[in-house]
Design a protein around this motif. Structure first.
Motif, PDB file in Angstrom:
ATOM      1  N   SER A  95     -23.488   2.299-117.846  1.00 24.42           N
ATOM      2  CA  SER A  95     -24.562   2.528-116.880  1.00 24.42           C
ATOM      3  C   SER A  95     -24.429   1.540-115.720  1.00 24.42           C
ATOM      4  CB  SER A  95     -25.930   2.351-117.555  1.00 24.42           C
ATOM      5  OG  SER A  95     -26.327   0.993-117.565  1.00 24.42           O
ATOM      6  N   LEU A 119     -22.650   5.294-114.683  1.00 23.74           N
ATOM      7  CA  LEU A 119     -23.633   6.369-114.659  1.00 23.74           C
ATOM      8  C   LEU A 119     -24.984   5.872-114.153  1.00 23.74           C
ATOM      9  CD1 LEU A 119     -22.826   8.020-118.111  1.00 23.74           C
ATOM     10  CD2 LEU A 119     -21.866   8.550-115.854  1.00 23.74           C
ATOM     11  N   ASP A 122     -32.576   6.532-114.370  1.00 21.38           N
ATOM     12  CA  ASP A 122     -33.738   7.069-113.667  1.00 21.38           C
ATOM     13  C   ASP A 122     -34.619   5.928-113.144  1.00 21.38           C
ATOM     14  OD1 ASP A 122     -35.271   6.142-115.801  1.00 21.38           O
ATOM     15  OD2 ASP A 122     -35.611   8.122-116.670  1.00 21.38           O
ATOM     16  N   GLN A 128     -30.566   8.692-119.046  1.00 19.95           N
ATOM     17  CA  GLN A 128     -31.001   9.885-119.754  1.00 19.95           C
ATOM     18  C   GLN A 128     -29.835  10.533-120.516  1.00 19.95           C
ATOM     19  OE1 GLN A 128     -33.938  11.034-120.274  1.00 19.95           O
ATOM     20  NE2 GLN A 128     -35.127   9.764-118.843  1.00 19.95           N
ATOM     21  N   THR A 131     -27.679  12.963-118.675  1.00 22.52           N
ATOM     22  CA  THR A 131     -26.748  12.373-117.708  1.00 22.52           C
ATOM     23  C   THR A 131     -25.428  12.049-118.392  1.00 22.52           C
ATOM     24  OG1 THR A 131     -28.569  11.411-116.426  1.00 22.52           O
ATOM     25  CG2 THR A 131     -26.382  10.464-116.088  1.00 22.52           C
ATOM     26  N   ASN A 134     -23.546  15.321-119.386  1.00 19.29           N
ATOM     27  CA  ASN A 134     -22.901  15.993-118.255  1.00 19.29           C
ATOM     28  C   ASN A 134     -21.679  15.236-117.732  1.00 19.29           C
ATOM     29  OD1 ASN A 134     -24.786  18.071-118.254  1.00 19.29           O
ATOM     30  ND2 ASN A 134     -26.160  17.003-116.840  1.00 19.29           N
ATOM     31  N   SER A 135     -21.458  14.022-118.229  1.00 19.01           N
ATOM     32  CA  SER A 135     -20.359  13.194-117.722  1.00 19.01           C
ATOM     33  C   SER A 135     -19.247  12.978-118.735  1.00 19.01           C
ATOM     34  CB  SER A 135     -20.901  11.820-117.290  1.00 19.01           C
ATOM     35  OG  SER A 135     -21.904  11.959-116.310  1.00 19.01           O
TER      36      SER A 135
END
Length: 375
Positions: A95, A119, A122, A128, A131, A134-135
């Motif tokens: 992150s 990444l 929020d 999240q 997130t 999707n990566s």
């Protein structure tokens, strides 16, 4: 009258008195090197074994999954670099609000041509699960996300994130430096493969920590040398500090429910006082946060100014920005959660610990209000 209120426990904590007493025999009496076969080393050798067992119990691990280190920074670096193998160019995901021990370790491996992706979180500082979902793909080697953010106190959804990582064939590491001893942790429930910890964040001594590595994970030695720590972490063991770390962790874990309740009540009281004023502030972080960490951004003021003015009153906090002679640099965490700049420059962190008195929050709030009124 100058107060003396330490409210920067997220930076470091006071050494627990029982932990200090546990150290002393291994500094003055049973100071033998545990690698030696003679009888003088047996007491230290037994203490090392018991400390490993006791720390393992605190996090639901097995003793052979605990490896002692010099602290959180080494543990984080080892978790990342110990998994990398020559020619392996699989991706690392993390992150954008990690501690610099993670961010700078990732930057270092990027310079060695290992790919890293950062990444976004929020507005609460939460990565999240969607997130990550999707990566991630089968080309991701490692996901590393902190359990509790050291600036915000936000607790990340590690269990869900680790599950997503494993479903894609990736390892999962969590930096639990700000979490251990403050919230309940079970490595099996979380599903993590590795976990970093540092003693000085839970009332142990500075300069010692550990890395939990799930049995069966092929992690390479971070340093070359002797055969200590099952042959993967060289260096003569710091027995006195290791024993103290185990004692401090056990004590904090035994008291964790009562301490959490008391610190959350102190937080509530602080905001109750602040909200009776006209101070324009934003509370940063998530409602689901570690106890005692208060991060606020106050409009049209300077966090550095507040820190220094509180210092003169004998109250010690930290700030979310750092000043030099030409500019103000806002914390990467505060930037990541998109705090407006007219608030961001006025960010401060008050972090309470088990040694704080209930009256401390009244004194801190009163001092802060006085500073802002007279600024």
């Amino acid at each position: 009258m100058v107060l003396l209120i330490y409210a920067d426990n997220a930076a470091t904590t006071k050494l627990d008195s029982d932990a200090f007493e546990a150290m002393k025999p291994f500094l003055f009496e049973s100071y033998g090197n545990v690698s030696q076969p003679y009888s003088f080393a047996r007491t230290a050798k037994k203490a090392l074994k018991e400390a490993r067992e006791n720390i393992a119990k605190c996090i639901g691990a097995s003793p052979d999954e605990i490896f002692f280190t010099s602290g959180g920074t080494e543990s984080d670096n080892w978790a990342i670099k110990g998994l990398l193998k020559c020619g392996d160019n699989r991706l690392i995901l993390t992150s954008n609000i990690e501690h610099h021990a993670i961010l700078n370790a990732c930057a270092a491996v990027e310079r060695m041509n290992y790919p890293v992706k950062y990444l976004p979180v929020d507005k609460f500082g939460i990565l999240q699960p969607n997130t990550l979902a999707n990566s991630i793909n089968s080309n991701v080697k490692l996901v590393t996300v902190m359990l509790v953010n050291n600036e915000l106190g936000t607790i990340e959804p590690i269990k869900e994130l680790a599950k997503i990582a494993h479903e894609n064939g990736s390892y999962f590491h969590t930096d639990a430096v700000q979490a251990l001893g403050h919230i309940e942790i079970d490595v099996n429930d979380l599903g993590v493969d590795m976990l970093s910890a540092s003693a000085h964040k839970f009332n142990g001594p500075k300069g010692v920590g550990f890395l939990y590595v799930r049995r069966g994970i092929d992690i390479q030695p971070f340093m070359d040398g002797g055969t200590q720590e099952f042959g993967v972490r060289a260096g003569t063991e710091n027995i006195a500090s290791i024993v103290a770390m185990a004692k401090a962790l056990q004590k904090n874990c035994n008291q964790i429910k009562d301490t959490k309740k008391r610190l959350f009540e102190m937080e509530r009281r602080f905001f109750e006082i602040l909200d009776k004023t006209e101070i324009d502030y934003i509370r940063n972080g998530s409602p689901n946060h570690a106890p005692g960490i208060i991060n606020i951004s106050i409009k049209n003021t300077s966090g550095e100014m507040i820190l220094h003015r509180l210092d003169l009153k004998g109250i010690y906090i930290s700030t979310g920005s750092a000043c030099d002679s030409t500019n103000i640099k806002v914390s990467h965490v505060i930037k990541a959660i998109s705090v407006p700049m007219d608030y961001a420059n006025g960010t401060i962190r008050i972090s309470l610990g088990k040694d704080n008195r209930e009256t401390d929050v009244q004194e801190i709030a009163d001092a802060l209000i006085d500073i802002l009124k007279n600024n």
